[in-house]
Design a protein around this motif. Structure first.
Motif, PDB file in Angstrom:
ATOM      1  N   ASP A 159       0.826  -1.209   0.000  1.00 22.75           N
ATOM      2  CA  ASP A 159       0.000   0.000   0.000  1.00 22.75           C
ATOM      3  C   ASP A 159       0.858   1.257   0.000  1.00 22.75           C
ATOM      4  O   ASP A 159       0.506   2.269  -0.630  1.00 22.75           O
ATOM      5  N   ARG A 160       1.979   1.222   0.677  1.00 16.81           N
ATOM      6  CA  ARG A 160       2.860   2.402   0.711  1.00 16.81           C
ATOM      7  C   ARG A 160       3.407   2.710  -0.681  1.00 16.81           C
ATOM      8  O   ARG A 160       3.467   3.865  -1.102  1.00 16.81           O
ATOM      9  N   ILE A 161       3.792   1.664  -1.380  1.00 18.69           N
ATOM     10  CA  ILE A 161       4.318   1.867  -2.735  1.00 18.69           C
ATOM     11  C   ILE A 161       3.216   2.376  -3.656  1.00 18.69           C
ATOM     12  O   ILE A 161       3.437   3.293  -4.477  1.00 18.69           O
ATOM     13  N   ARG A 162       2.026   1.814  -3.530  1.00 24.28           N
ATOM     14  CA  ARG A 162       0.925   2.259  -4.390  1.00 24.28           C
ATOM     15  C   ARG A 162       0.538   3.699  -4.072  1.00 24.28           C
ATOM     16  O   ARG A 162       0.172   4.466  -4.977  1.00 24.28           O
ATOM     17  N   ASP A 163       0.597   4.100  -2.812  1.00 22.78           N
ATOM     18  CA  ASP A 163       0.310   5.491  -2.449  1.00 22.78           C
ATOM     19  C   ASP A 163       1.318   6.438  -3.096  1.00 22.78           C
ATOM     20  O   ASP A 163       0.963   7.521  -3.561  1.00 22.78           O
ATOM     21  N   LYS A 164       2.578   6.025  -3.119  1.00 25.09           N
ATOM     22  CA  LYS A 164       3.610   6.849  -3.764  1.00 25.09           C
ATOM     23  C   LYS A 164       3.348   6.963  -5.263  1.00 25.09           C
ATOM     24  O   LYS A 164       3.524   8.039  -5.860  1.00 25.09           O
ATOM     25  N   GLU A 190       3.254   9.690   6.438  1.00 22.98           N
ATOM     26  CA  GLU A 190       4.341   8.726   6.229  1.00 22.98           C
ATOM     27  C   GLU A 190       4.983   8.323   7.547  1.00 22.98           C
ATOM     28  O   GLU A 190       5.345   7.163   7.741  1.00 22.98           O
ATOM     29  N   SER A 191       5.121   9.282   8.471  1.00 22.20           N
ATOM     30  CA  SER A 191       5.733   8.944   9.759  1.00 22.20           C
ATOM     31  C   SER A 191       4.859   7.965  10.536  1.00 22.20           C
ATOM     32  O   SER A 191       5.366   7.038  11.183  1.00 22.20           O
ATOM     33  N   GLY A 192       3.546   8.138  10.481  1.00 25.13           N
ATOM     34  CA  GLY A 192       2.642   7.215  11.154  1.00 25.13           C
ATOM     35  C   GLY A 192       2.677   5.831  10.544  1.00 25.13           C
ATOM     36  O   GLY A 192       2.629   4.814  11.257  1.00 25.13           O
ATOM     37  N   VAL A 193       2.772   5.762   9.218  1.00 25.50           N
ATOM     38  CA  VAL A 193       2.860   4.470   8.544  1.00 25.50           C
ATOM     39  C   VAL A 193       4.162   3.761   8.920  1.00 25.50           C
ATOM     40  O   VAL A 193       4.197   2.542   9.126  1.00 25.50           O
ATOM     41  N   GLN A 194       5.252   4.513   9.037  1.00 23.63           N
ATOM     42  CA  GLN A 194       6.540   3.930   9.399  1.00 23.63           C
ATOM     43  C   GLN A 194       6.504   3.359  10.821  1.00 23.63           C
ATOM     44  O   GLN A 194       7.070   2.300  11.097  1.00 23.63           O
ATOM     45  N   VAL A 195       5.830   4.081  11.729  1.00 23.76           N
ATOM     46  CA  VAL A 195       5.684   3.577  13.097  1.00 23.76           C
ATOM     47  C   VAL A 195       4.931   2.245  13.092  1.00 23.76           C
ATOM     48  O   VAL A 195       5.296   1.297  13.801  1.00 23.76           O
ATOM     49  N   LEU A 196       3.867   2.139  12.274  1.00 23.54           N
ATOM     50  CA  LEU A 196       3.105   0.900  12.178  1.00 23.54           C
ATOM     51  C   LEU A 196       3.954  -0.225  11.598  1.00 23.54           C
ATOM     52  O   LEU A 196       3.904  -1.369  12.074  1.00 23.54           O
TER      53      LEU A 196
END
Length: 470
Positions: A251-256, A305-311
């Protein structure tokens, strides 16, 4: 995985019936989807139990971080990265068994076995006699690892789980590319080989009469190794964590990717091709001023992005915590720490390794028993009674500390035992002999340096002067 049946219902276990063989094959096929799924995770092609993947994750546009392979490869390195050592019991001899281990490259075999155990929770070892190269009749004992998807061990349903026989179905094809099955049945006395058009045996599908050959191991020559009591793989309980972590990364890659696909929205005017103007070879549309209520802006995906990295880090921490495999990329893991401090960091892993090696030792004892049986048939004097099997976890250690411990313990611990504390010594007795040779050589060199007469010297310097011939 071993199939337990009532011993009385098994009939003649030295010649199992076709009905019994088919029952065992059908029971084994029920476990195949789970074993296939677990190994597919290791190979980087995950899917759910009972499903057959049509393509790889990257072909589906997914990101797959292969944490399953990471766990297995690390566990194999930790468990058998340092070779297993064997020491004979007092007054016993296992030299011929150790010679077989050298010829069969047992260290490589143990790594293959440990990988299968880590990935699928169970593994099998097949013992057989192979011809010595260049001869037609001379044989030597050999050992090979068999994938649990291709071996069926049948035991009785008592608490002892005594081995009755084993089945190895192998799919083959002839020169015309016509497929058939070769079903090998290993009993305590010999091996039956069936050739059938189908995996399920029947009198009509048999291609010829079954062949029989004696194997001389005096027991079923198949050993089952277990990873733990539940026969689970090292990452089997973390499959959901692996899936969720990979879903998050996907999902992170698709968001980018979607971020650069923003949509422009205009207010108070449109983009009509008829209004295009040209300037310097470029075409443009002159928009009304903001005073006229005109505006333009982009609609883009927004994400923290910081919240996603924490997860992501939380998922990864939970994965390593529950699998007991350390994250070597963690900055807090590495550093200049003592050997004792490192042990506390790896305490959970050491507990898991103690369980894994305990179950592996059970299988290795069966391995030694089979080799003793066949070597005695060959006239070799071997005895495994009292043999010591030692695993040395391949973990970061402070070698100087261990050497100091060996030196300080010589007054109350035999050197033969303390030398086994070093991870790269798999035969302490051989090292002890080398130490004795080294001491004798050092004494001889010192005697020559001090001018002492050697025992084999023919010098007459010690004779009285009047007795020396002139």
């Amino acid at each position: 995985m071993a199939i337990a049946i009532d011993r009385e219902l098994a009939g003649d276990i030295n010649n199992p019936t076709i009905e019994l063989l088919n029952f065992c094959i059908e029971e084994h096929e029920k476990e195949l989807p789970r074993l296939q799924m677990l190994f597919d995770y290791y190979e980087g092609n995950p899917h759910k139990k009972g499903e057959t993947p049509t393509n790889l994750p990257h072909d589906r546009g997914e990101v797959f971080v292969n944490n399953a392979k990471y766990v297995t490869d690390m566990m194999v390195g930790f468990t058998v990265g340092a070779p297993i050592s064997y020491a004979a019991g007092k007054g016993k001899n296992i030299d011929d068994i150790l010679d077989v281990f050298d010829k069969t490259r047992i260290r490589k075999h143990d790594k293959e076995l440990a990988k299968g155990l880590s990935a699928m929770g169970v593994g099998y070892e097949l013992h057989y006699l192979s011809l010595v190269p260049g001869t037609e009749t001379e044989t030597i004992p050999n050992i090979t690892w068999i994938d649990p998807r291709g071996m069926i061990l049948v035991v009785d349903d008592t608490v002892d789980r005594n081995k009755l026989f084993a089945i190895r179905p192998v799919e083959k094809q002839n020169l015309k590319r016509e497929k058939f099955w070769e079903i090998q049945v290993y009993t305590a006395k010999g091996v039956f080989t069936y050739r059938s058009k189908t995996k399920k045996l029947s009198e009509t599908d048999l291609m010829d009469k079954p062949k029989y050959k004696e194997h001389f191991y005096q027991a079923v020559p198949v050993v089952e190794f277990r990873n733990n009591e539940e026969k689970q793989g090292d990452y089997e309980q973390q499959l959901s964590q692996i899936d969720k972590y990979n879903l998050l990364q996907t999902d992170r890659i698709r968001d980018k990717e979607n971020f650069i696909k923003a949509i422009m929205v205009t207010y108070g005017f449109g983009l009509d091709d008829s209004e295009l103007k040209t300037s310097g070879g470029n075409k443009y549309i002159e928009a009304p001023s903001k005073d006229e209520g005109a505006a333009a802006e982009f609609i883009a995906n927004t994400f923290d992005e910081s919240g996603v990295q924490v997860l992501a880090e939380s998922l990864l921490d939970d994965f390593h915590k529950s699998s007991y495999v350390p994250n070597l990329n963690d900055e807090q893991f590495s550093g200049n720490v003592s050997g004792e401090a490192m042990k506390y960091k790896l305490f959970g892993l050491l507990l898991v390794l103690s369980i894994k090696t305990g179950y592996m030792e059970d299988g290795i004892l069966q391995r030694l028993q089979l080799l003793q049986n066949v070597l005695r048939v060959k006239g070799k004097n071997v005895d495994i009674e009292g043999v010591t099997i030692k695993f040395k976890p391949n973990l970061p250690i402070n070698r100087s500390d261990i050497i100091n411990q060996i030196r300080d313990s010589q007054e109350f611990i035999p050197l033969l035992i303390s030398l086994g504390w070093l991870d790269d010594i798999d035969n302490p007795a051989e090292v002890l002999e080398l130490l004795e040779e080294q001491k004798l050589k050092s004494i001889e060199i010192n005697q020559k340096a001090l001018g002492s007469q050697a025992n084999d010297s023919h010098s007459n310097l010690d004779e009285k002067p009047d007795e020396i011939g002139r």
